[in-house]
Design an enzyme around this catalytic site. Structure first.
Site, PDB file in Angstrom:
ATOM      1  N   ARG A 143       0.831  -1.202   0.000  1.00 62.66           N
ATOM      2  CA  ARG A 143       0.000   0.000   0.000  1.00 62.66           C
ATOM      3  C   ARG A 143       0.870   1.258   0.000  1.00 62.66           C
ATOM      4  O   ARG A 143       2.066   1.208   0.277  1.00 62.66           O
ATOM      5  CB  ARG A 143      -0.895   0.036   1.262  1.00 62.66           C
ATOM      6  N   LYS A 167       1.869   1.822   7.441  1.00 60.27           N
ATOM      7  CA  LYS A 167       2.219   0.990   8.608  1.00 60.27           C
ATOM      8  C   LYS A 167       3.061   1.767   9.613  1.00 60.27           C
ATOM      9  O   LYS A 167       3.673   2.789   9.287  1.00 60.27           O
ATOM     10  CB  LYS A 167       2.981  -0.263   8.161  1.00 60.27           C
ATOM     11  N   HIS A 172      -0.623   1.406  16.365  1.00 60.40           N
ATOM     12  CA  HIS A 172      -0.873   0.218  17.226  1.00 60.40           C
ATOM     13  C   HIS A 172       0.165   0.123  18.343  1.00 60.40           C
ATOM     14  O   HIS A 172       0.768  -0.935  18.563  1.00 60.40           O
ATOM     15  CB  HIS A 172      -0.827  -1.066  16.383  1.00 60.40           C
ATOM     16  N   GLU A 195      -5.712   4.694  13.942  1.00 61.93           N
ATOM     17  CA  GLU A 195      -6.666   3.759  14.541  1.00 61.93           C
ATOM     18  C   GLU A 195      -7.323   4.246  15.824  1.00 61.93           C
ATOM     19  O   GLU A 195      -8.235   3.579  16.316  1.00 61.93           O
ATOM     20  CB  GLU A 195      -5.994   2.390  14.774  1.00 61.93           C
ATOM     21  N   ASP A 217      -2.460  -7.123  15.307  1.00 64.80           N
ATOM     22  CA  ASP A 217      -1.781  -5.811  15.320  1.00 64.80           C
ATOM     23  C   ASP A 217      -1.895  -5.132  16.685  1.00 64.80           C
ATOM     24  O   ASP A 217      -1.129  -4.221  16.989  1.00 64.80           O
ATOM     25  CB  ASP A 217      -2.253  -4.897  14.185  1.00 64.80           C
TER      26      ASP A 217
HETATM   27  N1  LIG Z   1      -4.262  -7.784  10.907  1.00 65.45           N
HETATM   28  C1  LIG Z   1      -4.636  -6.793  10.120  1.00 65.45           C
HETATM   29  O1  LIG Z   1      -4.152  -6.648   9.008  1.00 65.45           O
HETATM   30  C2  LIG Z   1      -5.701  -5.861  10.561  1.00 65.45           C
HETATM   31  C3  LIG Z   1      -6.101  -5.882  11.863  1.00 65.45           C
HETATM   32  N2  LIG Z   1      -7.133  -5.093  12.296  1.00 65.45           N
HETATM   33  C4  LIG Z   1      -7.470  -5.220  13.726  1.00 65.45           C
HETATM   34  O2  LIG Z   1      -8.641  -5.985  13.938  1.00 65.45           O
HETATM   35  C5  LIG Z   1      -9.120  -5.702  15.257  1.00 65.45           C
HETATM   36  C6  LIG Z   1     -10.632  -5.485  15.218  1.00 65.45           C
HETATM   37  O3  LIG Z   1     -10.907  -4.235  14.588  1.00 65.45           O
HETATM   38  P1  LIG Z   1     -12.396  -3.706  14.330  1.00 65.45           P
HETATM   39  O4  LIG Z   1     -13.285  -4.804  13.941  1.00 65.45           O
HETATM   40  O5  LIG Z   1     -12.278  -2.525  13.446  1.00 65.45           O
HETATM   41  O6  LIG Z   1     -12.817  -3.198  15.800  1.00 65.45           O
HETATM   42  P2  LIG Z   1     -14.303  -2.879  16.282  1.00 65.45           P
HETATM   43  O7  LIG Z   1     -14.151  -1.907  17.415  1.00 65.45           O
HETATM   44  O8  LIG Z   1     -15.185  -2.528  15.146  1.00 65.45           O
HETATM   45  O9  LIG Z   1     -14.820  -4.285  16.850  1.00 65.45           O
HETATM   46  C7  LIG Z   1     -14.261  -4.918  17.963  1.00 65.45           C
HETATM   47  C8  LIG Z   1     -15.374  -5.691  18.658  1.00 65.45           C
HETATM   48  O10 LIG Z   1     -14.757  -6.495  19.677  1.00 65.45           O
HETATM   49  C9  LIG Z   1     -15.723  -6.598  20.704  1.00 65.45           C
HETATM   50  N3  LIG Z   1     -15.073  -7.137  21.906  1.00 65.45           N
HETATM   51  C10 LIG Z   1     -14.258  -6.522  22.803  1.00 65.45           C
HETATM   52  N4  LIG Z   1     -13.889  -7.395  23.759  1.00 65.45           N
HETATM   53  C11 LIG Z   1     -14.477  -8.601  23.447  1.00 65.45           C
HETATM   54  C12 LIG Z   1     -14.485  -9.899  24.047  1.00 65.45           C
HETATM   55  N5  LIG Z   1     -13.797 -10.150  25.175  1.00 65.45           N
HETATM   56  N6  LIG Z   1     -15.197 -10.884  23.436  1.00 65.45           N
HETATM   57  C13 LIG Z   1     -15.892 -10.641  22.304  1.00 65.45           C
HETATM   58  N7  LIG Z   1     -15.926  -9.424  21.713  1.00 65.45           N
HETATM   59  C14 LIG Z   1     -15.235  -8.432  22.274  1.00 65.45           C
HETATM   60  C15 LIG Z   1     -16.263  -5.177  20.826  1.00 65.45           C
HETATM   61  O11 LIG Z   1     -17.496  -5.134  21.522  1.00 65.45           O
HETATM   62  C16 LIG Z   1     -16.406  -4.800  19.348  1.00 65.45           C
HETATM   63  O12 LIG Z   1     -17.693  -5.074  18.836  1.00 65.45           O
HETATM   64  C17 LIG Z   1      -8.293  -4.496  15.729  1.00 65.45           C
HETATM   65  O13 LIG Z   1      -7.242  -4.930  16.563  1.00 65.45           O
HETATM   66  C18 LIG Z   1      -7.748  -3.940  14.445  1.00 65.45           C
HETATM   67  O14 LIG Z   1      -6.594  -3.146  14.626  1.00 65.45           O
HETATM   68  C19 LIG Z   1      -7.792  -4.253  11.449  1.00 65.45           C
HETATM   69  C20 LIG Z   1      -7.411  -4.163  10.124  1.00 65.45           C
HETATM   70  C21 LIG Z   1      -6.306  -4.927   9.595  1.00 65.45           C
HETATM   71  C1  LIG Z   2      -5.053  -1.557  10.431  1.00 65.27           C
HETATM   72  C2  LIG Z   2      -3.715  -1.982  10.014  1.00 65.27           C
HETATM   73  O1  LIG Z   2      -2.824  -2.093  10.809  1.00 65.27           O
HETATM   74  C3  LIG Z   2      -3.463  -2.288   8.629  1.00 65.27           C
HETATM   75  O2  LIG Z   2      -4.342  -2.050   7.797  1.00 65.27           O
HETATM   76  O3  LIG Z   2      -2.368  -2.766   8.306  1.00 65.27           O
END
Ligand SMILES: NC(=O)C1=CN([C@@H]2O[C@H](COP(=O)(O)OP(=O)(O)OC[C@H]3O[C@@H](n4cnc5c(N)ncnc54)[C@H](O)[C@@H]3O)[C@@H](O)[C@H]2O)C=CC1
Ligand SMILES: CC(=O)C(=O)O
Ligand SMILES: [Mg+2]
Length: 371
Positions: free
Chosen positions: A15, A75, A96, A118, A270
Protein backbone atom coordinates in the site's frame (compact mmCIF):
# COMPACT_ATOMS: atom_id res chain seq x y z
CA UNK A 1 2.86 22.54 4.03
CA UNK A 2 5.60 20.13 2.92
CA UNK A 3 4.07 16.65 2.90
CA UNK A 4 6.11 13.49 2.29
CA UNK A 5 4.89 10.06 1.20
CA UNK A 6 7.58 7.40 1.74
CA UNK A 7 7.54 3.99 0.10
CA UNK A 8 6.38 1.42 2.68
CA UNK A 9 9.17 -0.94 3.76
CA UNK A 10 7.36 -3.50 5.93
CA UNK A 11 7.49 -7.08 4.58
CA UNK A 12 5.12 -7.45 1.60
CA UNK A 13 3.49 -4.10 2.26
CA UNK A 14 2.36 -2.77 -1.12
CA UNK A 15 0.00 0.00 0.00
CA UNK A 16 0.90 3.68 -0.17
CA UNK A 17 -0.49 6.41 2.09
CA UNK A 18 -1.92 8.63 -0.65
CA UNK A 19 -3.37 8.04 -4.12
CA UNK A 20 -2.60 10.44 -6.98
CA UNK A 21 -6.19 11.66 -6.58
CA UNK A 22 -5.43 12.56 -2.97
CA UNK A 23 -2.18 14.26 -3.98
CA UNK A 24 -4.07 16.39 -6.48
CA UNK A 25 -6.50 17.60 -3.78
CA UNK A 26 -3.61 18.68 -1.54
CA UNK A 27 -1.64 20.36 -4.32
CA UNK A 28 -4.78 22.29 -5.34
CA UNK A 29 -4.89 23.68 -1.78
CA UNK A 30 -1.36 25.02 -2.12
CA UNK A 31 0.57 22.24 -0.37
CA UNK A 32 3.80 20.70 -1.57
CA UNK A 33 3.48 16.93 -1.91
CA UNK A 34 6.64 14.87 -2.36
CA UNK A 35 6.33 11.16 -3.11
CA UNK A 36 9.23 8.72 -2.88
CA UNK A 37 9.95 7.38 -6.37
CA UNK A 38 8.18 4.05 -6.82
CA UNK A 39 6.07 4.42 -3.65
CA UNK A 40 2.77 3.81 -5.45
CA UNK A 41 3.90 1.07 -7.81
CA UNK A 42 2.74 -1.84 -5.63
CA UNK A 43 -0.74 -0.37 -5.55
CA UNK A 44 -0.78 0.26 -9.31
CA UNK A 45 -0.04 3.99 -9.14
CA UNK A 46 3.07 4.78 -11.22
CA UNK A 47 5.24 7.85 -10.58
CA UNK A 48 3.85 9.50 -13.71
CA UNK A 49 0.36 9.60 -12.15
CA UNK A 50 1.68 11.51 -9.13
CA UNK A 51 3.61 13.89 -11.37
CA UNK A 52 0.46 14.51 -13.39
CA UNK A 53 -1.35 15.28 -10.12
CA UNK A 54 1.20 17.98 -9.33
CA UNK A 55 3.31 16.07 -6.82
CA UNK A 56 7.12 15.99 -6.85
CA UNK A 57 9.09 12.73 -6.96
CA UNK A 58 12.12 12.16 -4.73
CA UNK A 59 14.47 9.21 -5.15
CA UNK A 60 16.59 9.99 -2.07
CA UNK A 61 14.78 8.63 0.99
CA UNK A 62 16.90 10.53 3.55
CA UNK A 63 16.12 13.85 1.86
CA UNK A 64 12.42 12.99 1.59
CA UNK A 65 12.15 12.51 5.38
CA UNK A 66 14.49 15.36 6.34
CA UNK A 67 12.60 18.01 4.37
CA UNK A 68 9.07 17.03 5.43
CA UNK A 69 6.82 18.79 7.92
CA UNK A 70 4.09 16.12 7.68
CA UNK A 71 4.84 12.47 6.90
CA UNK A 72 2.02 10.21 5.74
CA UNK A 73 2.49 6.47 5.99
CA UNK A 74 0.44 3.29 6.14
CA UNK A 75 2.22 0.99 8.61
CA UNK A 76 3.92 1.81 11.88
CA UNK A 77 7.44 3.13 11.29
CA UNK A 78 10.09 0.44 11.10
CA UNK A 79 13.30 1.00 13.18
CA UNK A 80 15.18 2.75 10.37
CA UNK A 81 12.18 5.04 9.83
CA UNK A 82 11.96 5.92 13.53
CA UNK A 83 15.58 7.08 13.26
CA UNK A 84 14.68 9.40 10.42
CA UNK A 85 11.92 11.14 12.43
CA UNK A 86 12.76 14.33 14.27
CA UNK A 87 11.26 16.88 16.64
CA UNK A 88 8.98 19.33 14.90
CA UNK A 89 7.74 16.76 12.38
CA UNK A 90 4.25 15.26 12.39
CA UNK A 91 3.73 11.59 11.56
CA UNK A 92 0.26 10.36 10.56
CA UNK A 93 -0.12 6.55 10.14
CA UNK A 94 -1.27 3.33 11.81
CA UNK A 95 0.74 2.94 15.02
CA UNK A 96 -0.87 0.22 17.23
CA UNK A 97 1.52 1.29 20.00
CA UNK A 98 0.02 -0.79 22.84
CA UNK A 99 1.48 -3.85 21.10
CA UNK A 100 4.99 -2.42 20.66
CA UNK A 101 6.95 -0.94 23.55
CA UNK A 102 10.19 -0.41 21.59
CA UNK A 103 8.32 1.56 18.94
CA UNK A 104 6.54 3.63 21.59
CA UNK A 105 9.85 4.50 23.24
CA UNK A 106 11.47 5.21 19.87
CA UNK A 107 8.74 7.65 18.93
CA UNK A 108 9.01 9.33 22.34
CA UNK A 109 12.75 9.76 21.78
CA UNK A 110 12.22 11.24 18.31
CA UNK A 111 10.42 14.25 19.80
CA UNK A 112 7.94 14.13 16.90
CA UNK A 113 4.16 14.51 17.02
CA UNK A 114 2.69 11.10 16.22
CA UNK A 115 -0.97 10.74 15.30
CA UNK A 116 -2.47 7.27 14.86
CA UNK A 117 -5.18 6.48 12.35
CA UNK A 118 -6.67 3.76 14.54
CA UNK A 119 -7.57 5.85 17.59
CA UNK A 120 -9.48 8.61 15.77
CA UNK A 121 -13.19 8.33 16.59
CA UNK A 122 -16.50 9.40 15.05
CA UNK A 123 -19.91 10.54 16.29
CA UNK A 124 -21.32 7.01 16.12
CA UNK A 125 -18.61 5.66 18.45
CA UNK A 126 -16.76 4.04 15.53
CA UNK A 127 -13.15 4.22 14.37
CA UNK A 128 -13.46 5.74 10.89
CA UNK A 129 -9.81 5.39 9.86
CA UNK A 130 -9.56 1.80 11.05
CA UNK A 131 -12.89 0.77 9.53
CA UNK A 132 -11.87 0.61 5.85
CA UNK A 133 -8.90 -1.67 6.58
CA UNK A 134 -10.96 -3.69 9.04
CA UNK A 135 -13.49 -4.22 6.28
CA UNK A 136 -10.73 -5.49 4.00
CA UNK A 137 -9.11 -7.66 6.70
CA UNK A 138 -12.44 -9.12 7.82
CA UNK A 139 -13.28 -10.14 4.28
CA UNK A 140 -9.78 -11.55 3.75
CA UNK A 141 -9.88 -13.50 7.02
CA UNK A 142 -12.25 -16.05 5.52
CA UNK A 143 -10.21 -16.41 2.30
CA UNK A 144 -7.12 -16.97 4.47
CA UNK A 145 -8.97 -19.34 6.78
CA UNK A 146 -10.48 -21.36 3.93
CA UNK A 147 -7.03 -21.74 2.32
CA UNK A 148 -5.46 -22.72 5.67
CA UNK A 149 -8.07 -25.48 6.12
CA UNK A 150 -6.65 -27.20 3.04
CA UNK A 151 -4.62 -30.30 3.81
CA UNK A 152 -1.46 -29.02 2.08
CA UNK A 153 -1.48 -25.98 4.38
CA UNK A 154 -1.66 -28.14 7.51
CA UNK A 155 -5.43 -27.87 7.79
CA UNK A 156 -7.99 -30.55 8.44
CA UNK A 157 -8.93 -30.81 4.76
CA UNK A 158 -12.35 -29.20 5.11
CA UNK A 159 -14.25 -27.23 2.46
CA UNK A 160 -16.09 -24.34 4.11
CA UNK A 161 -19.48 -24.82 2.39
CA UNK A 162 -19.35 -28.62 2.47
CA UNK A 163 -21.18 -30.32 -0.43
CA UNK A 164 -24.66 -31.83 -0.72
CA UNK A 165 -24.74 -34.63 1.82
CA UNK A 166 -21.70 -33.34 3.77
CA UNK A 167 -22.13 -30.65 6.44
CA UNK A 168 -20.52 -27.21 6.02
CA UNK A 169 -17.65 -26.08 8.23
CA UNK A 170 -18.33 -24.33 11.51
CA UNK A 171 -16.87 -20.83 11.70
CA UNK A 172 -16.76 -18.78 14.91
CA UNK A 173 -15.93 -15.09 14.94
CA UNK A 174 -14.91 -13.59 18.30
CA UNK A 175 -15.66 -9.86 18.22
CA UNK A 176 -18.54 -8.72 16.04
CA UNK A 177 -17.32 -5.24 15.09
CA UNK A 178 -16.17 -4.21 11.62
CA UNK A 179 -13.68 -7.07 11.11
CA UNK A 180 -16.06 -9.56 12.70
CA UNK A 181 -19.13 -8.59 10.72
CA UNK A 182 -17.24 -8.67 7.44
CA UNK A 183 -15.70 -12.04 8.22
CA UNK A 184 -19.06 -13.45 9.27
CA UNK A 185 -20.71 -12.08 6.14
CA UNK A 186 -18.12 -13.72 3.88
CA UNK A 187 -18.38 -17.02 5.73
CA UNK A 188 -22.17 -16.94 5.41
CA UNK A 189 -21.85 -16.14 1.73
CA UNK A 190 -19.68 -19.23 1.28
CA UNK A 191 -22.25 -21.38 3.02
CA UNK A 192 -20.50 -22.03 6.34
CA UNK A 193 -22.31 -22.30 9.67
CA UNK A 194 -21.46 -19.06 11.46
CA UNK A 195 -21.43 -18.01 15.12
CA UNK A 196 -20.46 -14.50 16.25
CA UNK A 197 -19.47 -13.72 19.84
CA UNK A 198 -19.40 -10.22 21.28
CA UNK A 199 -19.56 -8.57 24.69
CA UNK A 200 -21.80 -5.81 23.39
CA UNK A 201 -25.51 -6.69 23.41
CA UNK A 202 -26.41 -3.76 21.09
CA UNK A 203 -23.85 -5.07 18.62
CA UNK A 204 -25.31 -8.60 18.78
CA UNK A 205 -28.79 -7.09 18.29
CA UNK A 206 -27.63 -5.23 15.20
CA UNK A 207 -26.10 -8.39 13.71
CA UNK A 208 -29.15 -10.49 14.52
CA UNK A 209 -31.41 -7.91 12.93
CA UNK A 210 -29.21 -7.34 9.87
CA UNK A 211 -28.73 -11.03 9.07
CA UNK A 212 -32.20 -12.13 10.17
CA UNK A 213 -30.90 -14.92 12.39
CA UNK A 214 -28.79 -16.49 9.62
CA UNK A 215 -25.77 -16.25 11.90
CA UNK A 216 -25.89 -17.36 15.53
CA UNK A 217 -25.11 -14.53 17.97
CA UNK A 218 -23.65 -15.45 21.37
CA UNK A 219 -22.71 -13.27 24.36
CA UNK A 220 -18.96 -13.63 24.83
CA UNK A 221 -18.04 -15.38 28.10
CA UNK A 222 -15.30 -17.87 29.01
CA UNK A 223 -17.91 -20.66 28.76
CA UNK A 224 -19.03 -19.54 25.32
CA UNK A 225 -15.42 -19.42 24.12
CA UNK A 226 -14.77 -22.92 25.54
CA UNK A 227 -17.70 -24.16 23.51
CA UNK A 228 -16.68 -22.62 20.17
CA UNK A 229 -13.12 -23.85 20.70
CA UNK A 230 -14.43 -27.42 20.89
CA UNK A 231 -16.85 -27.11 17.98
CA UNK A 232 -15.26 -24.87 15.36
CA UNK A 233 -13.18 -25.66 12.30
CA UNK A 234 -12.16 -22.02 11.86
CA UNK A 235 -12.03 -19.27 14.51
CA UNK A 236 -11.44 -15.61 13.62
CA UNK A 237 -10.09 -13.32 16.37
CA UNK A 238 -11.58 -9.86 15.82
CA UNK A 239 -11.85 -8.20 19.24
CA UNK A 240 -10.72 -4.68 20.01
CA UNK A 241 -10.49 -2.53 23.09
CA UNK A 242 -9.52 0.72 21.34
CA UNK A 243 -5.86 1.59 21.68
CA UNK A 244 -5.23 -1.20 24.21
CA UNK A 245 -3.53 -4.58 23.99
CA UNK A 246 -5.98 -7.31 22.94
CA UNK A 247 -7.24 -9.64 25.72
CA UNK A 248 -5.99 -13.26 25.39
CA UNK A 249 -9.23 -15.19 24.94
CA UNK A 250 -7.89 -18.59 23.83
CA UNK A 251 -5.00 -19.96 25.88
CA UNK A 252 -2.45 -22.55 24.78
CA UNK A 253 -4.08 -25.15 27.05
CA UNK A 254 -7.36 -24.67 25.18
CA UNK A 255 -5.76 -25.69 21.86
CA UNK A 256 -5.89 -29.28 23.14
CA UNK A 257 -9.69 -29.07 22.90
CA UNK A 258 -9.59 -28.12 19.19
CA UNK A 259 -9.69 -30.73 16.48
CA UNK A 260 -6.32 -31.31 14.73
CA UNK A 261 -6.11 -29.18 11.59
CA UNK A 262 -8.47 -26.49 12.92
CA UNK A 263 -7.52 -22.94 12.04
CA UNK A 264 -7.11 -19.71 14.06
CA UNK A 265 -7.00 -16.44 12.11
CA UNK A 266 -5.95 -13.70 14.54
CA UNK A 267 -6.82 -10.42 12.85
CA UNK A 268 -6.35 -8.63 16.19
CA UNK A 269 -2.63 -9.46 16.01
CA UNK A 270 -1.78 -5.81 15.32
CA UNK A 271 -2.93 -5.06 18.89
CA UNK A 272 -0.92 -8.02 20.19
CA UNK A 273 -3.37 -10.78 19.25
CA UNK A 274 -6.29 -12.36 21.14
CA UNK A 275 -4.94 -15.94 21.25
CA UNK A 276 -2.07 -16.77 23.63
CA UNK A 277 -0.17 -18.66 20.91
CA UNK A 278 -0.40 -15.88 18.30
CA UNK A 279 2.73 -14.15 17.06
CA UNK A 280 2.90 -11.74 14.12
CA UNK A 281 3.55 -13.32 10.73
CA UNK A 282 4.09 -11.87 7.27
CA UNK A 283 2.56 -12.47 3.85
CA UNK A 284 5.79 -14.27 2.94
CA UNK A 285 5.16 -16.90 5.63
CA UNK A 286 1.63 -16.31 6.91
CA UNK A 287 0.98 -19.45 8.96
CA UNK A 288 2.57 -21.74 11.54
CA UNK A 289 1.26 -24.69 13.53
CA UNK A 290 1.04 -25.03 17.33
CA UNK A 291 -0.38 -28.23 18.86
CA UNK A 292 -1.82 -29.23 15.45
CA UNK A 293 -3.75 -25.95 15.13
CA UNK A 294 -2.89 -23.73 12.14
CA UNK A 295 -2.33 -20.06 13.06
CA UNK A 296 -2.63 -17.21 10.52
CA UNK A 297 -1.47 -13.95 12.15
CA UNK A 298 -0.53 -11.46 9.41
CA UNK A 299 -0.39 -7.97 10.91
CA UNK A 300 -0.88 -6.13 7.61
CA UNK A 301 -3.46 -8.24 5.82
CA UNK A 302 -4.78 -5.38 3.61
CA UNK A 303 -1.28 -4.94 2.15
CA UNK A 304 -1.93 -8.00 -0.01
CA UNK A 305 -4.80 -6.29 -1.82
CA UNK A 306 -2.97 -3.00 -2.06
CA UNK A 307 -4.95 -1.44 -4.86
CA UNK A 308 -8.34 -1.81 -3.16
CA UNK A 309 -6.88 -0.94 0.24
CA UNK A 310 -4.95 2.15 -0.86
CA UNK A 311 -8.04 3.66 -2.44
CA UNK A 312 -10.20 2.84 0.59
CA UNK A 313 -7.57 4.20 2.99
CA UNK A 314 -7.09 7.51 1.16
CA UNK A 315 -10.87 7.99 0.97
CA UNK A 316 -10.98 7.83 4.78
CA UNK A 317 -7.76 9.69 5.67
CA UNK A 318 -7.92 12.55 3.16
CA UNK A 319 -10.27 14.87 5.12
CA UNK A 320 -7.97 14.55 8.15
CA UNK A 321 -4.83 15.06 6.06
CA UNK A 322 -6.37 18.20 4.57
CA UNK A 323 -7.17 19.50 8.07
CA UNK A 324 -3.57 18.84 9.22
CA UNK A 325 -2.09 20.48 6.14
CA UNK A 326 -4.40 23.51 6.09
CA UNK A 327 -4.45 24.26 9.81
CA UNK A 328 -1.36 22.61 11.30
CA UNK A 329 -1.66 19.76 13.79
CA UNK A 330 -2.50 21.88 16.84
CA UNK A 331 -5.50 23.69 15.35
CA UNK A 332 -6.67 20.62 13.43
CA UNK A 333 -6.78 18.53 16.64
CA UNK A 334 -8.14 21.35 18.80
CA UNK A 335 -11.01 21.97 16.38
CA UNK A 336 -12.18 18.35 16.23
CA UNK A 337 -12.84 16.29 19.38
CA UNK A 338 -12.83 13.10 17.28
CA UNK A 339 -9.44 13.87 15.72
CA UNK A 340 -7.88 14.69 19.13
CA UNK A 341 -7.75 11.05 20.41
CA UNK A 342 -5.60 10.27 17.38
CA UNK A 343 -2.67 11.95 19.16
CA UNK A 344 -0.59 9.16 20.74
CA UNK A 345 2.85 10.72 21.31
CA UNK A 346 4.00 14.36 21.39
CA UNK A 347 7.45 15.73 22.24
CA UNK A 348 8.48 12.68 24.22
CA UNK A 349 5.19 12.24 26.12
CA UNK A 350 2.49 9.61 25.61
CA UNK A 351 -0.90 11.26 25.11
CA UNK A 352 -3.06 8.12 24.88
CA UNK A 353 -3.92 6.55 28.25
CA UNK A 354 -4.25 2.90 27.11
CA UNK A 355 -0.80 3.00 25.48
CA UNK A 356 0.82 4.46 28.60
CA UNK A 357 -0.93 1.87 30.79
CA UNK A 358 0.40 -0.98 28.62
CA UNK A 359 3.99 -0.04 29.51
CA UNK A 360 3.63 1.55 32.97
CA UNK A 361 4.31 5.01 31.55
CA UNK A 362 2.61 8.27 32.47
CA UNK A 363 0.25 9.84 29.97
CA UNK A 364 -0.84 13.42 29.58
CA UNK A 365 -4.18 14.69 28.34
CA UNK A 366 -3.90 15.42 24.58
CA UNK A 367 -6.08 18.52 25.10
CA UNK A 368 -3.28 19.99 27.24
CA UNK A 369 -0.86 20.11 24.30
CA UNK A 370 -3.12 21.52 21.60
CA UNK A 371 -3.79 24.75 23.50
N1 LIG B 1 -4.26 -7.78 10.91
C1 LIG B 1 -4.64 -6.79 10.12
O1 LIG B 1 -4.15 -6.65 9.01
C2 LIG B 1 -5.70 -5.86 10.56
C3 LIG B 1 -6.10 -5.88 11.86
N2 LIG B 1 -7.13 -5.09 12.30
C4 LIG B 1 -7.47 -5.22 13.73
O2 LIG B 1 -8.64 -5.99 13.94
C5 LIG B 1 -9.12 -5.70 15.26
C6 LIG B 1 -10.63 -5.48 15.22
O3 LIG B 1 -10.91 -4.24 14.59
P1 LIG B 1 -12.40 -3.71 14.33
O4 LIG B 1 -13.28 -4.80 13.94
O5 LIG B 1 -12.28 -2.52 13.45
O6 LIG B 1 -12.82 -3.20 15.80
P2 LIG B 1 -14.30 -2.88 16.28
O7 LIG B 1 -14.15 -1.91 17.42
O8 LIG B 1 -15.19 -2.53 15.15
O9 LIG B 1 -14.82 -4.29 16.85
C7 LIG B 1 -14.26 -4.92 17.96
C8 LIG B 1 -15.37 -5.69 18.66
O10 LIG B 1 -14.76 -6.49 19.68
C9 LIG B 1 -15.72 -6.60 20.70
N3 LIG B 1 -15.07 -7.14 21.91
C10 LIG B 1 -14.26 -6.52 22.80
N4 LIG B 1 -13.89 -7.40 23.76
C11 LIG B 1 -14.48 -8.60 23.45
C12 LIG B 1 -14.49 -9.90 24.05
N5 LIG B 1 -13.80 -10.15 25.18
N6 LIG B 1 -15.20 -10.88 23.44
C13 LIG B 1 -15.89 -10.64 22.30
N7 LIG B 1 -15.93 -9.42 21.71
C14 LIG B 1 -15.24 -8.43 22.27
C15 LIG B 1 -16.26 -5.18 20.83
O11 LIG B 1 -17.50 -5.13 21.52
C16 LIG B 1 -16.41 -4.80 19.35
O12 LIG B 1 -17.69 -5.07 18.84
C17 LIG B 1 -8.29 -4.50 15.73
O13 LIG B 1 -7.24 -4.93 16.56
C18 LIG B 1 -7.75 -3.94 14.45
O14 LIG B 1 -6.59 -3.15 14.63
C19 LIG B 1 -7.79 -4.25 11.45
C20 LIG B 1 -7.41 -4.16 10.12
C21 LIG B 1 -6.31 -4.93 9.59
C1 LIG C 1 -5.05 -1.56 10.43
C2 LIG C 1 -3.71 -1.98 10.01
O1 LIG C 1 -2.82 -2.09 10.81
C3 LIG C 1 -3.46 -2.29 8.63
O2 LIG C 1 -4.34 -2.05 7.80
O3 LIG C 1 -2.37 -2.77 8.31
MG1 LIG D 1 2.90 -3.91 14.04
Amino acid sequence: MKIAIPKEIKNHEYRVALTPTGARELVARGHRVTVQAGAGEGAGFPDADYRAAGAELEAEVARLWAEAELILKVKEPQPEEVERLSAGQTLFTYLHLAAEEALTRGLMQSGATCIAYETITDRQGGLPLLAPMSTVAGRMAIQAGAHSLEKAQGGAGILLPGVPGVAPARVAVIGGGVVGENAARMALGLGAEVTVLDKSIPRLETLDDRYQGRMKTVFSTADAIDEVVRESDLIVGAVLIPGAAAPKLITRAMLADMRPGSVLVDVAIDQGGCFETSRPTTHAEPTYVVDEVVHYCVANMPGAVARTSTQALTNATLPFVIALADKGWQRALADDPHFLPGLNVHQGRVTYAAVAEAFGLESIDPASVVG
